[in-house]
Design a protein around this motif. Structure first.
Motif, mmCIF file in Angstrom:
data_model
loop_
_atom_site.group_PDB
_atom_site.id
_atom_site.type_symbol
_atom_site.label_atom_id
_atom_site.label_comp_id
_atom_site.label_asym_id
_atom_site.label_seq_id
_atom_site.Cartn_x
_atom_site.Cartn_y
_atom_site.Cartn_z
ATOM 1 N N LYS A 144 -16.997 -2.196 0.208
ATOM 2 C CA LYS A 144 -16.266 -2.384 -1.045
ATOM 3 C C LYS A 144 -15.061 -1.448 -1.134
ATOM 4 O O LYS A 144 -13.986 -1.836 -1.619
ATOM 5 C CB LYS A 144 -17.204 -2.161 -2.229
ATOM 6 N N LEU A 145 -15.228 -0.228 -0.664
ATOM 7 C CA LEU A 145 -14.111 0.713 -0.633
ATOM 8 C C LEU A 145 -13.015 0.201 0.299
ATOM 9 O O LEU A 145 -11.831 0.236 -0.042
ATOM 10 C CB LEU A 145 -14.596 2.092 -0.188
ATOM 11 N N ALA A 146 -13.425 -0.284 1.471
ATOM 12 C CA ALA A 146 -12.459 -0.823 2.434
ATOM 13 C C ALA A 146 -11.705 -2.008 1.850
ATOM 14 O O ALA A 146 -10.487 -2.140 2.012
ATOM 15 C CB ALA A 146 -13.177 -1.232 3.721
ATOM 16 N N GLU A 147 -12.417 -2.877 1.160
ATOM 17 C CA GLU A 147 -11.784 -4.055 0.555
ATOM 18 C C GLU A 147 -10.780 -3.655 -0.522
ATOM 19 O O GLU A 147 -9.694 -4.260 -0.635
ATOM 20 C CB GLU A 147 -12.857 -4.978 -0.024
ATOM 21 N N ALA A 148 -11.130 -2.641 -1.308
ATOM 22 C CA ALA A 148 -10.234 -2.196 -2.377
ATOM 23 C C ALA A 148 -8.948 -1.608 -1.801
ATOM 24 O O ALA A 148 -7.844 -1.878 -2.294
ATOM 25 C CB ALA A 148 -10.938 -1.170 -3.262
ATOM 26 N N ILE A 149 -9.076 -0.808 -0.748
ATOM 27 C CA ILE A 149 -7.893 -0.203 -0.136
ATOM 28 C C ILE A 149 -7.057 -1.259 0.579
ATOM 29 O O ILE A 149 -5.823 -1.285 0.459
ATOM 30 C CB ILE A 149 -8.301 0.917 0.841
ATOM 31 N N GLN A 150 -7.720 -2.154 1.324
ATOM 32 C CA GLN A 150 -6.994 -3.212 2.040
ATOM 33 C C GLN A 150 -6.189 -4.069 1.053
ATOM 34 O O GLN A 150 -5.043 -4.435 1.320
ATOM 35 C CB GLN A 150 -7.969 -4.087 2.808
ATOM 36 N N ALA A 151 -6.789 -4.373 -0.096
ATOM 37 C CA ALA A 151 -6.116 -5.209 -1.086
ATOM 38 C C ALA A 151 -4.836 -4.546 -1.591
ATOM 39 O O ALA A 151 -3.804 -5.210 -1.770
ATOM 40 C CB ALA A 151 -7.055 -5.501 -2.253
ATOM 41 N N GLU A 152 -4.885 -3.242 -1.817
ATOM 42 C CA GLU A 152 -3.698 -2.540 -2.305
ATOM 43 C C GLU A 152 -2.621 -2.438 -1.237
ATOM 44 O O GLU A 152 -1.428 -2.541 -1.538
ATOM 45 C CB GLU A 152 -4.076 -1.151 -2.816
ATOM 46 N N ILE A 153 -3.017 -2.227 0.012
ATOM 47 C CA ILE A 153 -2.025 -2.179 1.092
ATOM 48 C C ILE A 153 -1.342 -3.535 1.227
ATOM 49 O O ILE A 153 -0.110 -3.626 1.353
ATOM 50 C CB ILE A 153 -2.679 -1.765 2.424
ATOM 51 N N ARG A 154 -2.127 -4.591 1.187
ATOM 52 C CA ARG A 154 -1.549 -5.939 1.304
ATOM 53 C C ARG A 154 -0.627 -6.240 0.135
ATOM 54 O O ARG A 154 0.468 -6.803 0.311
ATOM 55 C CB ARG A 154 -2.665 -6.987 1.361
ATOM 56 N N ARG A 155 -1.027 -5.852 -1.063
ATOM 57 C CA ARG A 155 -0.239 -6.175 -2.255
ATOM 58 C C ARG A 155 1.027 -5.344 -2.339
ATOM 59 O O ARG A 155 2.103 -5.862 -2.642
ATOM 60 C CB ARG A 155 -1.080 -5.951 -3.507
ATOM 61 N N ARG A 156 0.930 -4.065 -2.054
ATOM 62 C CA ARG A 156 2.060 -3.162 -2.246
ATOM 63 C C ARG A 156 3.047 -3.175 -1.083
ATOM 64 O O ARG A 156 4.256 -3.061 -1.303
ATOM 65 C CB ARG A 156 1.558 -1.734 -2.486
ATOM 66 N N GLN A 186 5.622 6.438 4.717
ATOM 67 C CA GLN A 186 4.384 7.205 4.734
ATOM 68 C C GLN A 186 3.890 7.435 3.307
ATOM 69 O O GLN A 186 2.688 7.336 3.034
ATOM 70 C CB GLN A 186 4.607 8.541 5.440
ATOM 71 N N ARG A 187 4.824 7.718 2.397
ATOM 72 C CA ARG A 187 4.441 7.909 1.000
ATOM 73 C C ARG A 187 3.913 6.608 0.412
ATOM 74 O O ARG A 187 2.910 6.612 -0.318
ATOM 75 C CB ARG A 187 5.639 8.392 0.180
ATOM 76 N N GLN A 188 4.577 5.486 0.709
ATOM 77 C CA GLN A 188 4.124 4.193 0.202
ATOM 78 C C GLN A 188 2.718 3.868 0.698
ATOM 79 O O GLN A 188 1.882 3.385 -0.071
ATOM 80 C CB GLN A 188 5.095 3.094 0.645
ATOM 81 N N MET A 189 2.479 4.133 1.976
ATOM 82 C CA MET A 189 1.159 3.879 2.543
ATOM 83 C C MET A 189 0.113 4.772 1.900
ATOM 84 O O MET A 189 -0.973 4.311 1.522
ATOM 85 C CB MET A 189 1.187 4.105 4.060
ATOM 86 N N ALA A 190 0.438 6.048 1.752
ATOM 87 C CA ALA A 190 -0.505 6.980 1.130
ATOM 88 C C ALA A 190 -0.828 6.569 -0.299
ATOM 89 O O ALA A 190 -1.989 6.623 -0.726
ATOM 90 C CB ALA A 190 0.068 8.397 1.157
ATOM 91 N N PHE A 191 0.198 6.110 -1.039
ATOM 92 C CA PHE A 191 -0.059 5.713 -2.428
ATOM 93 C C PHE A 191 -0.883 4.436 -2.483
ATOM 94 O O PHE A 191 -1.729 4.277 -3.373
ATOM 95 C CB PHE A 191 1.247 5.514 -3.199
ATOM 96 N N ALA A 192 -0.653 3.516 -1.543
ATOM 97 C CA ALA A 192 -1.457 2.292 -1.506
ATOM 98 C C ALA A 192 -2.928 2.624 -1.249
ATOM 99 O O ALA A 192 -3.827 2.045 -1.867
ATOM 100 C CB ALA A 192 -0.923 1.347 -0.426
ATOM 101 N N ILE A 193 -3.171 3.555 -0.332
ATOM 102 C CA ILE A 193 -4.550 3.989 -0.062
ATOM 103 C C ILE A 193 -5.141 4.628 -1.314
ATOM 104 O O ILE A 193 -6.281 4.342 -1.702
ATOM 105 C CB ILE A 193 -4.589 4.980 1.119
ATOM 106 N N TYR A 194 -4.353 5.477 -1.948
ATOM 107 C CA TYR A 194 -4.801 6.136 -3.181
ATOM 108 C C TYR A 194 -5.122 5.110 -4.260
ATOM 109 O O TYR A 194 -6.157 5.214 -4.940
ATOM 110 C CB TYR A 194 -3.715 7.096 -3.664
ATOM 111 N N ALA A 195 -4.241 4.123 -4.421
ATOM 112 C CA ALA A 195 -4.461 3.094 -5.434
ATOM 113 C C ALA A 195 -5.760 2.336 -5.179
ATOM 114 O O ALA A 195 -6.503 2.013 -6.112
ATOM 115 C CB ALA A 195 -3.275 2.122 -5.467
ATOM 116 N N GLY A 196 -6.051 2.064 -3.905
ATOM 117 C CA GLY A 196 -7.304 1.399 -3.574
ATOM 118 C C GLY A 196 -8.516 2.244 -3.922
ATOM 119 O O GLY A 196 -9.521 1.740 -4.440
ATOM 120 N N ILE A 197 -8.412 3.540 -3.648
ATOM 121 C CA ILE A 197 -9.506 4.456 -3.990
ATOM 122 C C ILE A 197 -9.713 4.494 -5.500
ATOM 123 O O ILE A 197 -10.843 4.439 -6.003
ATOM 124 C CB ILE A 197 -9.216 5.875 -3.448
#
Length: 245
Positions: free
Chosen positions: A157-169, A215-226
């Motif tokens: 579920k954590l992986a899905e949440a982070i993947q969704a934000e990376i794909r969306r952002r 790198q910042r965009q990726m980090a924020f996408a991961i953060y948003a998923g978390i």
């Protein structure tokens, strides 16, 4: 004839000015939308408050990981994104521990840095474990992808949440999370994921991964998923979500 040319130029200038105005409005709207999205995530940041998160920049030391065709070493990308992620998490009130702060890997009695990374998570009683890596394969492959342990429903579920934000952002991957047998995942009793932030073997993606803005965009996408996971858009978090034995 000269007059016609002058009129045409004037019209051309008007058209150009109109296009520039539209472009300016679009850029302003895009920036506003991006800002609003960040604020929306920040409004949910209460979800990460007091959570203990271990962020693991993959590789380091004598093992720099993969190297991109342009010479970018994976371990530096992993560290840069992990440090930005740690900043976002800390700003949200989480207690963050990095498994390495520089090019050096964690040392300990085991002599195995992977063992030491997992031991750190146990020592600090972590709620989440996020390991950051770059993928490498064929130069045509691209896109970030999450991995989780097959025995961990919460890791999925954590992986899905982070993947969704990376794909969306970032809108540059159509990959989905996959289960994998990896030491840093199967030895954890908490939700743990590996974030492959992209293919460093892809020349275009390598340039993105080496760019501090990306790198910042990726980090924020991961953060948003978390944040979404902890806020309940993915199910609850923390000690209640430890992996079943």
């Amino acid at each position: 004839m000269a007059r016609v040319v002058i009129v045409s130029r004037r019209r051309g200038l008007k058209v150009m000015a109109a296009l520039l105005a539209v472009g300016a409005v679009f850029l302003a709207w895009s920036g506003y939308r991006s800002l609003e999205e960040e604020r929306a995530i920040q409004a949910l940041s209460w979800a990460v408050a007091n959570q203990v998160v271990v962020v693991d920049p993959g590789h380091g030391g004598i093992d720099s990981g993969a190297t991109g065709p342009g010479g970018t070493p994976e371990d530096r990308v992993n560290l840069a994104i992990s440090q930005r992620l740690a900043e976002f998490l800390s700003q949200g009130g989480a207690h963050v521990f990095l498994t390495r702060q520089d090019e050096n890997v964690p040392e300990g009695e085991s002599g195995d840095d992977l063992v030491e990374r997992v031991k750190l998570a146990r020592k600090v009683k972590a709620d989440l474990f996020i390991s950051v890596h770059c993928n490498a394969f064929d130069a045509r492959e691209k896109g970030a992808q999450l991995f989780y342990d097959p025995r961990s429903p919460e890791g999925k579920k954590l992986a899905e949440a982070i993947q969704a934000e990376i794909r969306r952002r970032l809108a540059n991957t159509d990959r989905v999370p996959l289960s994998i047998d990896a030491f840093v995942l199967r030895t954890q009793e908490i939700p743990a994921v590996i974030v492959e932030v992209g293919f460093i073997s892809n020349p275009r993606e390598e340039k993105l991964l080496a760019d501090p803005h990306y790198q910042r965009q990726m980090a924020f996408a991961i953060y948003a998923g978390i944040v979404n996971y902890l806020a309940g858009k993915g199910p609850g978090a923390g000690q209640a979500n430890r992996k079943a034995p």
